[in-house]
Design a protein around this motif. Sequence first.
Motif, PDB file in Angstrom:
ATOM      1  N   THR A 126       0.803  -1.225   0.000  1.00 48.39           N
ATOM      2  CA  THR A 126       0.000   0.000   0.000  1.00 48.39           C
ATOM      3  C   THR A 126       0.837   1.277   0.000  1.00 48.39           C
ATOM      4  O   THR A 126       0.334   2.341  -0.323  1.00 48.39           O
ATOM      5  N   GLY A 127       2.101   1.168   0.403  1.00 43.09           N
ATOM      6  CA  GLY A 127       2.947   2.353   0.507  1.00 43.09           C
ATOM      7  C   GLY A 127       2.788   3.106   1.816  1.00 43.09           C
ATOM      8  O   GLY A 127       3.429   4.133   2.017  1.00 43.09           O
ATOM      9  N   GLU A 128       1.940   2.607   2.702  1.00 43.78           N
ATOM     10  CA  GLU A 128       1.771   3.253   4.014  1.00 43.78           C
ATOM     11  C   GLU A 128       3.059   3.111   4.822  1.00 43.78           C
ATOM     12  O   GLU A 128       3.746   2.088   4.741  1.00 43.78           O
ATOM     13  N   THR A 129       3.371   4.132   5.605  1.00 44.37           N
ATOM     14  CA  THR A 129       4.567   4.097   6.444  1.00 44.37           C
ATOM     15  C   THR A 129       4.173   4.213   7.909  1.00 44.37           C
ATOM     16  O   THR A 129       3.146   4.814   8.241  1.00 44.37           O
ATOM     17  N   TYR A 130       4.992   3.632   8.763  1.00 51.43           N
ATOM     18  CA  TYR A 130       4.737   3.608  10.200  1.00 51.43           C
ATOM     19  C   TYR A 130       6.035   3.935  10.927  1.00 51.43           C
ATOM     20  O   TYR A 130       7.090   3.393  10.583  1.00 51.43           O
ATOM     21  N   VAL A 131       5.952   4.813  11.912  1.00 52.56           N
ATOM     22  CA  VAL A 131       7.147   5.286  12.603  1.00 52.56           C
ATOM     23  C   VAL A 131       7.058   4.996  14.094  1.00 52.56           C
ATOM     24  O   VAL A 131       5.998   5.156  14.706  1.00 52.56           O
ATOM     25  N   ALA A 132       8.172   4.604  14.654  1.00 53.20           N
ATOM     26  CA  ALA A 132       8.329   4.503  16.107  1.00 53.20           C
ATOM     27  C   ALA A 132       9.572   5.314  16.467  1.00 53.20           C
ATOM     28  O   ALA A 132      10.611   5.158  15.821  1.00 53.20           O
ATOM     29  N   ILE A 133       9.450   6.206  17.429  1.00 55.40           N
ATOM     30  CA  ILE A 133      10.615   6.977  17.879  1.00 55.40           C
ATOM     31  C   ILE A 133      10.759   6.849  19.386  1.00 55.40           C
ATOM     32  O   ILE A 133       9.824   6.458  20.092  1.00 55.40           O
ATOM     33  N   ASP A 134      11.944   7.198  19.855  1.00 51.44           N
ATOM     34  CA  ASP A 134      12.256   7.228  21.285  1.00 51.44           C
ATOM     35  C   ASP A 134      12.023   5.887  21.967  1.00 51.44           C
ATOM     36  O   ASP A 134      11.518   5.815  23.081  1.00 51.44           O
ATOM     37  N   VAL A 135      12.390   4.804  21.297  1.00 52.75           N
ATOM     38  CA  VAL A 135      12.257   3.467  21.868  1.00 52.75           C
ATOM     39  C   VAL A 135      13.559   3.147  22.597  1.00 52.75           C
ATOM     40  O   VAL A 135      14.638   3.147  21.991  1.00 52.75           O
ATOM     41  N   TRP A 136      13.464   2.883  23.891  1.00 47.60           N
ATOM     42  CA  TRP A 136      14.636   2.593  24.706  1.00 47.60           C
ATOM     43  C   TRP A 136      15.139   1.183  24.442  1.00 47.60           C
ATOM     44  O   TRP A 136      14.347   0.256  24.349  1.00 47.60           O
ATOM     45  N   GLY A 137      16.427   1.018  24.268  1.00 48.50           N
ATOM     46  CA  GLY A 137      17.004  -0.311  24.290  1.00 48.50           C
ATOM     47  C   GLY A 137      17.629  -0.818  23.005  1.00 48.50           C
ATOM     48  O   GLY A 137      18.365  -1.776  23.041  1.00 48.50           O
ATOM     49  N   GLY A 138      17.371  -0.243  21.880  1.00 46.75           N
ATOM     50  CA  GLY A 138      18.055  -0.709  20.691  1.00 46.75           C
ATOM     51  C   GLY A 138      17.220  -0.686  19.427  1.00 46.75           C
ATOM     52  O   GLY A 138      16.010  -0.461  19.451  1.00 46.75           O
ATOM     53  N   ALA A 139      17.910  -0.939  18.326  1.00 46.49           N
ATOM     54  CA  ALA A 139      17.293  -0.885  17.003  1.00 46.49           C
ATOM     55  C   ALA A 139      16.209  -1.944  16.824  1.00 46.49           C
ATOM     56  O   ALA A 139      15.174  -1.683  16.208  1.00 46.49           O
ATOM     57  N   TYR A 140      16.443  -3.154  17.360  1.00 42.64           N
ATOM     58  CA  TYR A 140      15.440  -4.214  17.190  1.00 42.64           C
ATOM     59  C   TYR A 140      14.130  -3.857  17.878  1.00 42.64           C
ATOM     60  O   TYR A 140      13.048  -4.138  17.353  1.00 42.64           O
ATOM     61  N   GLY A 141      14.207  -3.251  19.042  1.00 40.42           N
ATOM     62  CA  GLY A 141      12.993  -2.831  19.735  1.00 40.42           C
ATOM     63  C   GLY A 141      12.230  -1.781  18.953  1.00 40.42           C
ATOM     64  O   GLY A 141      11.004  -1.810  18.876  1.00 40.42           O
ATOM     65  N   ALA A 142      12.954  -0.857  18.347  1.00 44.06           N
ATOM     66  CA  ALA A 142      12.317   0.182  17.539  1.00 44.06           C
ATOM     67  C   ALA A 142      11.676  -0.427  16.290  1.00 44.06           C
ATOM     68  O   ALA A 142      10.563  -0.064  15.901  1.00 44.06           O
ATOM     69  N   GLN A 143      12.381  -1.372  15.653  1.00 43.15           N
ATOM     70  CA  GLN A 143      11.812  -2.029  14.475  1.00 43.15           C
ATOM     71  C   GLN A 143      10.544  -2.785  14.844  1.00 43.15           C
ATOM     72  O   GLN A 143       9.552  -2.738  14.111  1.00 43.15           O
ATOM     73  N   PHE A 144      10.571  -3.475  15.962  1.00 46.62           N
ATOM     74  CA  PHE A 144       9.394  -4.207  16.422  1.00 46.62           C
ATOM     75  C   PHE A 144       8.221  -3.258  16.647  1.00 46.62           C
ATOM     76  O   PHE A 144       7.092  -3.545  16.248  1.00 46.62           O
ATOM     77  N   ALA A 145       8.491  -2.107  17.272  1.00 46.29           N
ATOM     78  CA  ALA A 145       7.425  -1.128  17.544  1.00 46.29           C
ATOM     79  C   ALA A 145       6.830  -0.576  16.252  1.00 46.29           C
ATOM     80  O   ALA A 145       5.614  -0.396  16.150  1.00 46.29           O
ATOM     81  N   ALA A 146       7.665  -0.313  15.257  1.00 44.69           N
ATOM     82  CA  ALA A 146       7.156   0.185  13.976  1.00 44.69           C
ATOM     83  C   ALA A 146       6.361  -0.897  13.244  1.00 44.69           C
ATOM     84  O   ALA A 146       5.290  -0.630  12.692  1.00 44.69           O
ATOM     85  N   LEU A 147       6.870  -2.119  13.261  1.00 41.17           N
ATOM     86  CA  LEU A 147       6.159  -3.233  12.609  1.00 41.17           C
ATOM     87  C   LEU A 147       4.833  -3.529  13.299  1.00 41.17           C
ATOM     88  O   LEU A 147       3.855  -3.902  12.638  1.00 41.17           O
ATOM     89  N   LYS A 148       4.782  -3.371  14.595  1.00 41.48           N
ATOM     90  CA  LYS A 148       3.553  -3.628  15.339  1.00 41.48           C
ATOM     91  C   LYS A 148       2.425  -2.698  14.861  1.00 41.48           C
ATOM     92  O   LYS A 148       1.278  -3.110  14.771  1.00 41.48           O
ATOM     93  N   GLN A 149       2.777  -1.464  14.517  1.00 42.08           N
ATOM     94  CA  GLN A 149       1.781  -0.526  13.993  1.00 42.08           C
ATOM     95  C   GLN A 149       1.258  -0.977  12.633  1.00 42.08           C
ATOM     96  O   GLN A 149       0.116  -0.720  12.285  1.00 42.08           O
ATOM     97  N   CYS A 150       2.099  -1.640  11.876  1.00 43.65           N
ATOM     98  CA  CYS A 150       1.730  -2.107  10.547  1.00 43.65           C
ATOM     99  C   CYS A 150       0.758  -3.283  10.628  1.00 43.65           C
ATOM    100  O   CYS A 150       0.009  -3.540   9.690  1.00 43.65           O
ATOM    101  N   GLY A 151       0.776  -3.986  11.726  1.00 40.34           N
ATOM    102  CA  GLY A 151      -0.161  -5.087  11.906  1.00 40.34           C
ATOM    103  C   GLY A 151       0.393  -6.418  11.440  1.00 40.34           C
ATOM    104  O   GLY A 151       1.592  -6.610  11.320  1.00 40.34           O
ATOM    105  N   GLU A 152      -0.512  -7.319  11.143  1.00 41.87           N
ATOM    106  CA  GLU A 152      -0.153  -8.701  10.803  1.00 41.87           C
ATOM    107  C   GLU A 152       0.120  -8.911   9.315  1.00 41.87           C
ATOM    108  O   GLU A 152       0.314 -10.026   8.875  1.00 41.87           O
ATOM    109  N   ARG A 153       0.125  -7.874   8.532  1.00 44.24           N
ATOM    110  CA  ARG A 153       0.309  -8.025   7.086  1.00 44.24           C
ATOM    111  C   ARG A 153       1.723  -8.496   6.754  1.00 44.24           C
ATOM    112  O   ARG A 153       2.702  -7.968   7.278  1.00 44.24           O
ATOM    113  N   SER A 154       1.834  -9.438   5.861  1.00 46.54           N
ATOM    114  CA  SER A 154       3.147  -9.980   5.476  1.00 46.54           C
ATOM    115  C   SER A 154       3.903  -9.031   4.549  1.00 46.54           C
ATOM    116  O   SER A 154       5.092  -9.222   4.312  1.00 46.54           O
ATOM    117  N   SER A 155       3.229  -8.022   4.053  1.00 50.13           N
ATOM    118  CA  SER A 155       3.887  -7.082   3.141  1.00 50.13           C
ATOM    119  C   SER A 155       4.613  -5.966   3.889  1.00 50.13           C
ATOM    120  O   SER A 155       5.184  -5.075   3.260  1.00 50.13           O
TER     121      SER A 155
END
Length: 124
Positions: free
Chosen positions: A42-71
């Motif tokens: 869809t081209g939708e973007t999702y952002v997570a900022i100020d996540v404490w603890g590392g890049a993987y945690g921030a990626q997880f937070a951004a992906l969580k906003q995107c939901g369960e979609r495999s895309s």
Amino acid sequence: MKLIKTLALSVFASGVAMTAAMTPAAYASGSYYGAIAVDRSTGETYVAIDVWGGAYGAQFAALKQCGERSSCAAIQSFSQCGAVAYSPGAQNWTWGAGSDLQAAEGQALHYTDSILKREACNTY
């Protein structure tokens, strides 16, 4: 019973010590991360900022906003600023990170037809 109380007190004391150690100097050291995720269908973007603890945690937070979609994919993590762009001609997502938005956008706008889709900076 005494051992359980001693362990509980140790865990509590450790938590207090960790909280006390989180000073402004710790914030400035790059311990907070952000990430940008993209739903490639869809081209939708999702952002997570100020996540404490590392890049993987921030990626997880951004992906969580995107939901369960495999895309969905987390395509950029950053400690200061990040940006993502899309090139219609190359049909490719590009990204960048830097000390400010201008630096991140400069890296993300890789192709001449790149369109900036999202940018963000951590506030710490």
